[in-house]
Scaffold this active site. Structure first.
Site, PDB file in Angstrom:
ATOM      1  N   SER A 136       0.794  -1.232   0.000  1.00 33.37           N
ATOM      2  CA  SER A 136       0.000   0.000   0.000  1.00 33.37           C
ATOM      3  C   SER A 136       0.825   1.279   0.000  1.00 33.37           C
ATOM      4  O   SER A 136       0.243   2.377  -0.055  1.00 33.37           O
ATOM      5  CB  SER A 136      -0.963   0.004   1.195  1.00 33.37           C
ATOM      6  OG  SER A 136      -2.035  -0.886   0.976  1.00 33.37           O
ATOM      7  N   LYS A 176      -0.082   3.686  -2.702  1.00 36.33           N
ATOM      8  CA  LYS A 176      -1.135   4.696  -2.617  1.00 36.33           C
ATOM      9  C   LYS A 176      -0.589   6.113  -2.483  1.00 36.33           C
ATOM     10  O   LYS A 176      -1.337   7.088  -2.630  1.00 36.33           O
ATOM     11  CB  LYS A 176      -2.081   4.362  -1.471  1.00 36.33           C
ATOM     12  CG  LYS A 176      -2.869   3.063  -1.683  1.00 36.33           C
ATOM     13  CD  LYS A 176      -3.886   2.846  -0.570  1.00 36.33           C
ATOM     14  CE  LYS A 176      -4.740   1.608  -0.828  1.00 36.33           C
ATOM     15  NZ  LYS A 176      -4.107   0.373  -0.316  1.00 36.33           N
ATOM     16  N   SER A 223      -5.891   3.650   4.281  1.00 34.34           N
ATOM     17  CA  SER A 223      -5.404   2.838   3.158  1.00 34.34           C
ATOM     18  C   SER A 223      -6.551   2.199   2.383  1.00 34.34           C
ATOM     19  O   SER A 223      -6.540   1.012   2.064  1.00 34.34           O
ATOM     20  CB  SER A 223      -4.448   1.750   3.673  1.00 34.34           C
ATOM     21  OG  SER A 223      -3.652   1.233   2.639  1.00 34.34           O
ATOM     22  N   LYS A 259       2.817   6.192   5.427  1.00 33.62           N
ATOM     23  CA  LYS A 259       1.903   5.273   4.732  1.00 33.62           C
ATOM     24  C   LYS A 259       2.392   3.853   4.959  1.00 33.62           C
ATOM     25  O   LYS A 259       3.493   3.486   4.548  1.00 33.62           O
ATOM     26  CB  LYS A 259       1.878   5.579   3.226  1.00 33.62           C
ATOM     27  CG  LYS A 259       0.895   4.686   2.463  1.00 33.62           C
ATOM     28  CD  LYS A 259      -0.529   5.054   2.831  1.00 33.62           C
ATOM     29  CE  LYS A 259      -1.495   3.898   2.590  1.00 33.62           C
ATOM     30  NZ  LYS A 259      -1.389   2.828   3.611  1.00 33.62           N
TER      31      LYS A 259
END
Length: 340
Positions: A112, A115, A172, A284
């Site tokens: 992720s 992202k 997320s 993140k």
């Protein structure tokens, strides 16, 4: 008685010019002597000194002084003791000085952390983040099949682009990522092409995306160094930085959620971000069974900002958050302001 007469002297031109010549020679000799005794005297305007005729003392005054480059201060490399992530890259944001490099150019699955690119492209694609977008119904079957994380939006829900961007980075949300991808490019496939074009433009030479969420695929890969390049660029955008460093966000009432709802950062669900002398400002997280635990984060210590990207820590959602523990450990080992 006769008067005596004075005898006139006759004019002799040859004698006169001879006298002038002698005077000129004497004056020239005096001037030449003065110049010989004073070699550092400035030359008359328009004069030229050649390397062949000038004396060594004169050459010393006209030759350029060689430039001496200062010796750069070496950057202290941090200890790897106790670090669980096999891939890691820690840099100072302002000048990209490297403090820790562990296989940073080796291929990883970014999970992720992908992202970051999705959110960045969304921010750059919309002039008005208050624009309303409808969440497509068809995206949820794939997300459920892949057991992907979601932000909590519902099929057919009308939400703002800003809501979706926060939904991408904080919880997320795959639902937010796919909604933005389709809204911007018409399909996820077309949006992925934009992702790869942006990666190439940023110099992420070892990166290739196949989806907007970070779901595992053999051809969906990057490196810790490339993710750091992406995050360095993204943090120059004030809107991205604001979202990336938020710990929570509340969606205003919508047609599907009349009371609105709130989601929180997946990073700060596990830590307050504090370490010795500093604090993690935002990050993140990422995880798949193939990628391991990953984290791209921003921290500040003694007024200086740093980026750390780690990947591959062996753990999952049921173990200790080794990716976050690695970040706190490495950030805590950074030298203080008077030591760096």
């Amino acid at each position: 008685m006769q008067r005596s007469r004075k005898r006139r002297r006759s004019f002799h031109p040859l004698r006169f010019f001879t006298f002038l010549a002698v005077v000129a020679l004497v004056v020239w000799g005096i001037v030449a002597g003065i110049r010989a005794l004073s070699p550092s005297m400035p030359q008359e305007s328009g004069s030229h000194i050649s390397a062949e005729t000038a004396s060594p003392s004169i050459l010393a005054t006209v030759q350029p002084t060689p430039t001496v480059e200062p010796t750069p201060t070496p950057i202290p490399q941090l200890s790897a003791e106790g670090v669980r992530s096999p891939y890691a890259y820690l840099i100072r944001l302002q000048d990209q000085a490297v403090f820790f490099d562990q296989a940073s150019e080796e291929k990883i699955y970014p999970a992720s952390m992908t992202k970051v690119m999705t959110a960045l492209l969304a921010i750059e694609s919309y002039d008005d983040l208050s624009e309303t977008v409808t969440v497509p119904e068809e995206i949820f079957a794939e997300l459920q099949e892949q057991n992907a994380s979601v932000a909590g939006f519902s099929p057919g829900e009308k939400v703002t682009v800003r809501d979706l961007i926060y939904g991408v980075l904080l919880p997320s949300g795959g639902d937010a990522s796919l909604t933005l991808a389709q809204s911007i490019s018409g399909s996820e496939e077309a949006f992925v092409q934009k992702m790869n074009e942006k990666a190439a433009a940023l110099g992420m030479v070892n990166t290739h995306f196949t989806n907007s969420c970070g779901l595992h695929a053999a051809e969906h890969y990057s490196t810790c160094r490339d993710i750091a390049v992406l995050l360095t660029y993204a943090l120059k955008n004030d809107t991205f930085r604001e979202v990336f460093t938020a710990s929570r966000y509340s969606v205003q009432p919508t047609n599907a959620h009349p009371e609105g709802f709130t989601f929180r950062s997946s990073l700060f669900a596990n830590t307050d971000g504090a370490f010795s002398g500093g604090k993690i400002l935002g990050g993140k997280t990422g995880y798949t069974s193939d990628a391991g635990l990953c984290l791209a984060s921003l921290a500040e210590k003694d007024g200086v900002e740093y980026i750390l990207v780690t990947a591959g820590a062996q753990g999952d959602h049921h173990t200790d958050p080794y990716h976050i523990e690695d970040a706190l450990l490495l950030y805590g080992r950074l030298p203080g302001a008077n030591e760096a």
